[in-house]
Write a protein that holds these residues in place. Structure first.
Motif, PDB file in Angstrom:
ATOM      1  N   MET A  12       2.247   6.676  -6.616  1.00  0.00           N
ATOM      2  CA  MET A  12       1.476   7.986  -7.356  1.00  0.00           C
ATOM      3  C   MET A  12       2.240   8.645  -7.425  1.00  0.00           C
ATOM      4  SD  MET A  12      -2.292   6.399  -6.548  1.00  0.00           S
ATOM      5  CE  MET A  12      -2.651   7.397  -4.729  1.00  0.00           C
ATOM      6  N   ARG A  13       2.901   9.594  -5.900  1.00  0.00           N
ATOM      7  CA  ARG A  13       3.217  10.411  -5.214  1.00  0.00           C
ATOM      8  C   ARG A  13       4.156  10.778  -6.357  1.00  0.00           C
ATOM      9  NH1 ARG A  13       3.080  10.664   1.077  1.00  0.00           N
ATOM     10  NH2 ARG A  13       0.867  11.031   1.334  1.00  0.00           N
ATOM     11  N   LEU A  23       0.797  -1.026   0.246  1.00  0.00           N
ATOM     12  CA  LEU A  23       0.014  -0.039  -0.186  1.00  0.00           C
ATOM     13  C   LEU A  23       0.802   0.941   0.191  1.00  0.00           C
ATOM     14  CD1 LEU A  23      -2.971   0.470   0.539  1.00  0.00           C
ATOM     15  CD2 LEU A  23      -2.839   0.644   2.570  1.00  0.00           C
ATOM     16  N   VAL A  24       1.736   1.483   1.002  1.00  0.00           N
ATOM     17  CA  VAL A  24       2.560   2.511   0.790  1.00  0.00           C
ATOM     18  C   VAL A  24       3.394   2.604  -0.655  1.00  0.00           C
ATOM     19  CG1 VAL A  24       4.666   3.339   2.478  1.00  0.00           C
ATOM     20  CG2 VAL A  24       2.831   2.744   3.814  1.00  0.00           C
ATOM     21  N   GLN A  83       2.869  12.387  -9.601  1.00  0.00           N
ATOM     22  CA  GLN A  83       1.752  13.214  -9.915  1.00  0.00           C
ATOM     23  C   GLN A  83       2.704  14.415 -10.505  1.00  0.00           C
ATOM     24  OE1 GLN A  83       0.259  13.864  -6.155  1.00  0.00           O
ATOM     25  NE2 GLN A  83      -1.893  15.318  -7.288  1.00  0.00           N
ATOM     26  N   GLY A  98       2.259   1.986  -3.536  1.00  0.00           N
ATOM     27  CA  GLY A  98       1.401   2.235  -4.532  1.00  0.00           C
ATOM     28  C   GLY A  98       1.270   3.689  -4.019  1.00  0.00           C
ATOM     29  N   ILE A  99       1.251   3.934  -3.049  1.00  0.00           N
ATOM     30  CA  ILE A  99       1.259   5.467  -2.770  1.00  0.00           C
ATOM     31  C   ILE A  99       1.939   6.309  -2.915  1.00  0.00           C
ATOM     32  CG2 ILE A  99       0.607   7.003   0.104  1.00  0.00           C
ATOM     33  CD1 ILE A  99      -0.914   5.846   0.055  1.00  0.00           C
ATOM     34  N   ASN A 100       3.273   5.653  -2.388  1.00  0.00           N
ATOM     35  CA  ASN A 100       4.758   6.641  -3.253  1.00  0.00           C
ATOM     36  C   ASN A 100       4.320   6.460  -4.886  1.00  0.00           C
ATOM     37  OD1 ASN A 100       5.239   7.343  -0.021  1.00  0.00           O
ATOM     38  ND2 ASN A 100       6.133   5.654   0.037  1.00  0.00           N
TER      39      ASN A 100
END
Length: 134
Positions: free
Chosen positions: A104-105, A97-98, A108, A100-102
């Motif tokens: 995406m960041r 999860l982390v 961006q 994937g979030i990293n």
């Protein structure tokens, strides 16, 4: 400002509500992982290791004495192994999860640097034309 008003403002913030939702989902996820480990993963592992039920594995330090009314004292290392596997599954999911979030960041800012959107280009054109007028 009264204590009740301050508390209401604190509780109404988005972060607190997001945290509450996360805790509720996390608790449900924990139950799913427990079920996965206890009822799906460990039975085949126990079968491969000689029909052993890991949840019941224990090292008895002092056997029970029914006459004296003393319960047995045991180290339940099988339950510990189950809990350890549950932790590893949860830790791996949180890692994914982390990650994937990293990802995406990181992606961006690159998308924003690609150039102005059609709307922004049109607005810039209008601005330039207004500046050019006498």
């Amino acid at each position: 400002m009264s204590l009740l008003t301050e508390f209401r403002e604190f509780a109404a913030r988005g972060n607190v509500i997001d945290l509450a939702v996360g805790v509720i989902i996390g608790a449900s996820f924990g139950k799913i992982v427990t079920s996965l480990v206890d009822q799906v993963i460990m039975p085949p592992v126990g079968l491969l290791l000689g029909k052993v039920d890991f949840a019941n594995l224990e090292w008895v330090l002092k056997p029970a004495d029914a006459a004296a009314g003393v319960a047995k004292v045991a180290i339940q290392y099988g339950a510990f192994i189950n809990t350890l596997i549950q932790f590893l599954i949860v830790a791996f999911v949180v890692f994914l999860l982390v990650k994937g979030i990293n990802k995406m960041r990181r992606e961006q800012p690159a998308a924003e640097a690609a150039g102005p959107t059609p709307t922004e280009a049109l607005l810039a054109e209008i601005r330039d034309e207004l500046k050019a007028r006498p």
